[in-house]
Design a protein around this motif. Structure first.
Motif, PDB file in Angstrom:
ATOM      1  N   LEU A   1       8.426 -11.602  26.687  1.00 37.74           N
ATOM      2  CA  LEU A   1       7.025 -11.227  26.508  1.00 37.74           C
ATOM      3  C   LEU A   1       6.258 -12.275  25.687  1.00 37.74           C
ATOM      4  CD1 LEU A   1       7.509  -7.405  25.878  1.00 37.74           C
ATOM      5  CD2 LEU A   1       7.166  -8.620  28.045  1.00 37.74           C
ATOM      6  N   HIS A   2       4.959 -12.224  25.829  1.00 41.45           N
ATOM      7  CA  HIS A   2       4.083 -13.208  25.183  1.00 41.45           C
ATOM      8  C   HIS A   2       4.250 -13.189  23.652  1.00 41.45           C
ATOM      9  CE1 HIS A   2       0.349 -15.262  24.050  1.00 41.45           C
ATOM     10  NE2 HIS A   2       0.375 -15.779  25.263  1.00 41.45           N
ATOM     11  N   PRO A   3       4.226 -14.381  23.018  1.00 40.51           N
ATOM     12  CA  PRO A   3       4.419 -14.440  21.562  1.00 40.51           C
ATOM     13  C   PRO A   3       3.390 -13.623  20.768  1.00 40.51           C
ATOM     14  CG  PRO A   3       4.450 -16.652  22.525  1.00 40.51           C
ATOM     15  CD  PRO A   3       4.086 -15.714  23.624  1.00 40.51           C
ATOM     16  N   SER A   4       2.222 -13.395  21.329  1.00 40.36           N
ATOM     17  CA  SER A   4       1.192 -12.649  20.587  1.00 40.36           C
ATOM     18  C   SER A   4       1.389 -11.139  20.689  1.00 40.36           C
ATOM     19  CB  SER A   4      -0.205 -12.999  21.120  1.00 40.36           C
ATOM     20  OG  SER A   4      -0.414 -12.405  22.390  1.00 40.36           O
ATOM     21  N   LEU A   5       2.268 -10.704  21.597  1.00 39.93           N
ATOM     22  CA  LEU A   5       2.398  -9.260  21.849  1.00 39.93           C
ATOM     23  C   LEU A   5       3.115  -8.537  20.716  1.00 39.93           C
ATOM     24  CD1 LEU A   5       3.223  -7.454  25.130  1.00 39.93           C
ATOM     25  CD2 LEU A   5       4.600  -6.952  23.112  1.00 39.93           C
ATOM     26  N   ALA A   6       2.549  -7.442  20.289  1.00 43.54           N
ATOM     27  CA  ALA A   6       3.198  -6.597  19.290  1.00 43.54           C
ATOM     28  C   ALA A   6       2.884  -5.140  19.585  1.00 43.54           C
ATOM     29  CB  ALA A   6       2.711  -6.965  17.887  1.00 43.54           C
ATOM     30  N   VAL A   7       3.819  -4.273  19.236  1.00 38.53           N
ATOM     31  CA  VAL A   7       3.626  -2.834  19.402  1.00 38.53           C
ATOM     32  C   VAL A   7       3.766  -2.180  18.040  1.00 38.53           C
ATOM     33  CG1 VAL A   7       4.681  -0.735  20.321  1.00 38.53           C
ATOM     34  CG2 VAL A   7       4.382  -2.732  21.803  1.00 38.53           C
ATOM     35  N   LEU A   8       2.844  -1.318  17.721  1.00 42.28           N
ATOM     36  CA  LEU A   8       2.928  -0.574  16.463  1.00 42.28           C
ATOM     37  C   LEU A   8       2.978   0.911  16.778  1.00 42.28           C
ATOM     38  CD1 LEU A   8       2.792  -0.447  13.326  1.00 42.28           C
ATOM     39  CD2 LEU A   8       0.307  -0.293  13.567  1.00 42.28           C
ATOM     40  N   ARG A   9       4.012   1.591  16.330  1.00 38.51           N
ATOM     41  CA  ARG A   9       4.104   3.040  16.498  1.00 38.51           C
ATOM     42  C   ARG A   9       3.810   3.678  15.160  1.00 38.51           C
ATOM     43  NH1 ARG A   9       9.803   4.018  19.050  1.00 38.51           N
ATOM     44  NH2 ARG A   9       8.963   6.060  19.560  1.00 38.51           N
ATOM     45  N   SER A  10       2.850   4.569  15.141  1.00 34.97           N
ATOM     46  CA  SER A  10       2.414   5.147  13.875  1.00 34.97           C
ATOM     47  C   SER A  10       2.385   6.663  13.950  1.00 34.97           C
ATOM     48  CB  SER A  10       1.012   4.625  13.525  1.00 34.97           C
ATOM     49  OG  SER A  10       0.529   5.263  12.362  1.00 34.97           O
TER      50      SER A  10
ATOM     51  N   ILE B   1       0.838  -1.207   0.000  1.00 36.32           N
ATOM     52  CA  ILE B   1       0.000   0.000   0.000  1.00 36.32           C
ATOM     53  C   ILE B   1       0.874   1.258   0.000  1.00 36.32           C
ATOM     54  CG2 ILE B   1      -1.604   1.358   1.421  1.00 36.32           C
ATOM     55  CD1 ILE B   1      -2.920  -1.284   2.256  1.00 36.32           C
ATOM     56  N   GLU B   2       1.988   1.207   0.755  1.00 37.20           N
ATOM     57  CA  GLU B   2       2.884   2.368   0.813  1.00 37.20           C
ATOM     58  C   GLU B   2       3.396   2.761  -0.569  1.00 37.20           C
ATOM     59  OE1 GLU B   2       5.751   1.137   3.698  1.00 37.20           O
ATOM     60  OE2 GLU B   2       4.705   2.155   5.339  1.00 37.20           O
ATOM     61  N   GLY B   3       3.583   1.783  -1.423  1.00 37.95           N
ATOM     62  CA  GLY B   3       4.102   2.076  -2.757  1.00 37.95           C
ATOM     63  C   GLY B   3       3.020   2.170  -3.814  1.00 37.95           C
ATOM     64  N   PHE B   4       1.778   2.169  -3.382  1.00 41.15           N
ATOM     65  CA  PHE B   4       0.659   2.096  -4.302  1.00 41.15           C
ATOM     66  C   PHE B   4       0.055   3.483  -4.472  1.00 41.15           C
ATOM     67  CE2 PHE B   4      -3.878   0.829  -5.100  1.00 41.15           C
ATOM     68  CZ  PHE B   4      -3.655   0.321  -6.365  1.00 41.15           C
ATOM     69  N   ALA B   5       0.371   4.128  -5.611  1.00 38.91           N
ATOM     70  CA  ALA B   5       0.024   5.544  -5.821  1.00 38.91           C
ATOM     71  C   ALA B   5      -1.462   5.875  -5.606  1.00 38.91           C
ATOM     72  CB  ALA B   5       0.488   5.980  -7.206  1.00 38.91           C
ATOM     73  N   PRO B   6      -2.401   5.054  -6.116  1.00 43.62           N
ATOM     74  CA  PRO B   6      -3.812   5.441  -5.934  1.00 43.62           C
ATOM     75  C   PRO B   6      -4.241   5.535  -4.468  1.00 43.62           C
ATOM     76  CG  PRO B   6      -3.612   3.766  -7.636  1.00 43.62           C
ATOM     77  CD  PRO B   6      -2.260   3.879  -6.991  1.00 43.62           C
TER      78      PRO B   6
ATOM     79  N   LEU C   1      -4.631   8.500   1.210  1.00 44.87           N
ATOM     80  CA  LEU C   1      -4.907   8.030   2.570  1.00 44.87           C
ATOM     81  C   LEU C   1      -3.589   7.592   3.208  1.00 44.87           C
ATOM     82  CD1 LEU C   1      -8.099   5.849   1.909  1.00 44.87           C
ATOM     83  CD2 LEU C   1      -7.975   8.267   2.509  1.00 44.87           C
ATOM     84  N   PRO C   2      -2.799   8.548   3.713  1.00 40.16           N
ATOM     85  CA  PRO C   2      -1.450   8.204   4.190  1.00 40.16           C
ATOM     86  C   PRO C   2      -1.452   7.247   5.375  1.00 40.16           C
ATOM     87  CG  PRO C   2      -2.026  10.472   4.778  1.00 40.16           C
ATOM     88  CD  PRO C   2      -3.100   9.977   3.859  1.00 40.16           C
ATOM     89  N   TYR C   3      -2.599   7.126   6.056  1.00 41.32           N
ATOM     90  CA  TYR C   3      -2.670   6.252   7.229  1.00 41.32           C
ATOM     91  C   TYR C   3      -3.066   4.827   6.864  1.00 41.32           C
ATOM     92  CZ  TYR C   3      -7.381   7.964   6.374  1.00 41.32           C
ATOM     93  OH  TYR C   3      -8.545   8.331   5.768  1.00 41.32           O
ATOM     94  N   LEU C   4      -3.423   4.597   5.597  1.00 43.27           N
ATOM     95  CA  LEU C   4      -3.975   3.295   5.206  1.00 43.27           C
ATOM     96  C   LEU C   4      -3.005   2.139   5.470  1.00 43.27           C
ATOM     97  CD1 LEU C   4      -6.602   2.207   3.925  1.00 43.27           C
ATOM     98  CD2 LEU C   4      -5.401   2.171   1.740  1.00 43.27           C
ATOM     99  N   ALA C   5      -1.715   2.350   5.160  1.00 48.30           N
ATOM    100  CA  ALA C   5      -0.726   1.285   5.327  1.00 48.30           C
ATOM    101  C   ALA C   5      -0.616   0.869   6.794  1.00 48.30           C
ATOM    102  CB  ALA C   5       0.628   1.735   4.800  1.00 48.30           C
ATOM    103  N   ASP C   6      -0.616   1.847   7.704  1.00 48.87           N
ATOM    104  CA  ASP C   6      -0.490   1.509   9.125  1.00 48.87           C
ATOM    105  C   ASP C   6      -1.747   0.834   9.668  1.00 48.87           C
ATOM    106  OD1 ASP C   6       2.119   2.164   9.468  1.00 48.87           O
ATOM    107  OD2 ASP C   6       1.770   4.084  10.469  1.00 48.87           O
TER     108      ASP C   6
END
Lengths: 100, 261
Positions: free
Chosen positions: B150-159, B94-99, B103-108
């Motif tokens: 930490l638990h295998p399911s744990l993830a952090v996303l900074r956007s 999505i980040e490289g997808f011009a159309p 929506l700059p937030y779409l990829a995150d």
């Protein structure tokens, strides 16, 4: 930069966290009273559900053409604030009008 | 090139060209039979993406999403038979997808949705209990140099965008998200964690996100806490620890694997 994490402050923080974690309000909501149930995978997330991944899913759909790229995003984003929009909002609605 | 390879490439090719040597059992036109097969493969993979990325689809509309997914499938065919985890590279696509650039937030948002799917399928792990932490407190001098697994399911996303608010607005039961209060340009961080059998997505402060990431990377407790406090003087360590312990996110004590940067 003026505060330092000493051994005492780390221990205090952990102690406070444990007090909160041990309180009934949290305990009732803990993972302990749930069990993992196999065979009830989230919708669409199992591998053999009718839908995603089954060949019957494909037959009724039309083939999208490459020229679909003239489309603009539509939907709920119209209500969203947009920094790239001249008006700050509603840019996508404007695009849609141009296309119509 | 092997016959199998010919076939696989023809299945995903942009133009419907029947691979040579195909025969139909009843003498019907193999090109037509193959076209049906091609369509089924493509549509089922697009359906799988739509199942994994419901909010991403909501944000752009079904028509746009499915057309984008079709291009993605052609360039990123499945590498594993596990359909549930298919499409992990969609955010980068999505980040490289011009159309989709308007929506700059779409990829995150897509990134967050894939983390949620991955958390759902992550391995189980028994968390440390209160007694384990109480024992840790007994030996306070060692506390700062302890690491946490930490638990295998744990993830952090900074956007740089309001990913959690956008995602949460689309969880409305009646299906009509209220986005009027959401400013997508405000940076947000997300904690993704499976608690019991539910995957939770929470908005967390930036310093908290940094702290949890540091623990995940193997930094010692003391160093990770100091780093967070230096970044954000209001960093609430007891609250963060309480959240991690209650959520069963800490599964083991360990030797730190990394020195402070």
């Amino acid at each position: 930069m003026n505060k330092t994490m000493t051994t005492a402050s780390l221990a205090l923080a952990l102690g406070a966290a444990l007090t909160v974690a041990a309180s009934p309000a949290f305990a009732a909501d803990s993972a302990a009273d749930k069990e993992k149930c196999y065979g009830v995978a989230l919708k669409g997330k199992n591998d053999c559900k009718a839908g995603a991944g089954t060949s019957c899913a494909g037959t009724s759909k039309t083939d999208y053409q490459g020229n679909a790229w003239t489309l603009v995003p539509k939907g709920t984003c119209e209500k969203t604030v947009s920094s790239t929009s001249p008006t700050g909002k509603g840019q996508l609605a404007e695009f849609k009008e141009k296309k119509a | 090139m092997s016959a199998q390879r010919h076939f696989a490439e023809a299945v995903l090719a942009a133009e419907p060209l029947c691979p040579p040597g195909l025969m139909a059992w009843n003498g019907s036109d193999p090109a037509r039979r193959f076209a049906v097969y091609r369509n089924n493969v493509m549509v089922s993979l697009i359906d799988a993406l739509a199942d994994s990325y419901p909010v991403t689809q909501d944000l752009v509309g079904e028509e746009f999403f499915r057309a984008m997914a079709r291009l993605f499938v052609r360039t990123h065919p499945p590498r594993s038979p596990v359909l549930a985890l298919y499409g992990a590279g969609l955010a980068e696509f999505i980040e490289g997808f011009a159309p989709a650039a308007v929506l700059p937030y779409l990829a995150d948002v897509a990134r967050l949705e894939m983390l949620r799917v991955q958390a759902w399928h992550a391995a189980d792990a028994a968390p440390l209990g209160l007694a384990d932490f109480a024992a840790l407190l007994e030996n306070a001098p060692a506390l700062a140099a302890t690491g946490f697994d930490l638990h295998p399911s744990l993830a952090v996303l900074r956007s740089a965008h309001a990913v959690v608010s956008l995602w949460a607005a689309h969880q409305a039961q009646d299906g009509t998200p209220d986005l009027t209060a959401v400013d997508p340009a405000l940076p947000e961080s997300a904690l993704v964690l499976r608690i019991g059998i539910d995957v939770e997505i929470r908005r967390i402060p930036c310093a908290t996100a940094q702290f949890i990431l540091h623990l995940q990377q193997g930094l010692a407790f003391g160093a990770a806490a100091q780093f967070a406090l230096d970044t954000e003087p209001a960093f609430d360590l007891p609250a963060v620890l309480g959240m991690l312990i209650c959520g069963g996110a800490i599964i083991n004590l360990c030797q730190p694997r990394r020195e402070p940067a």
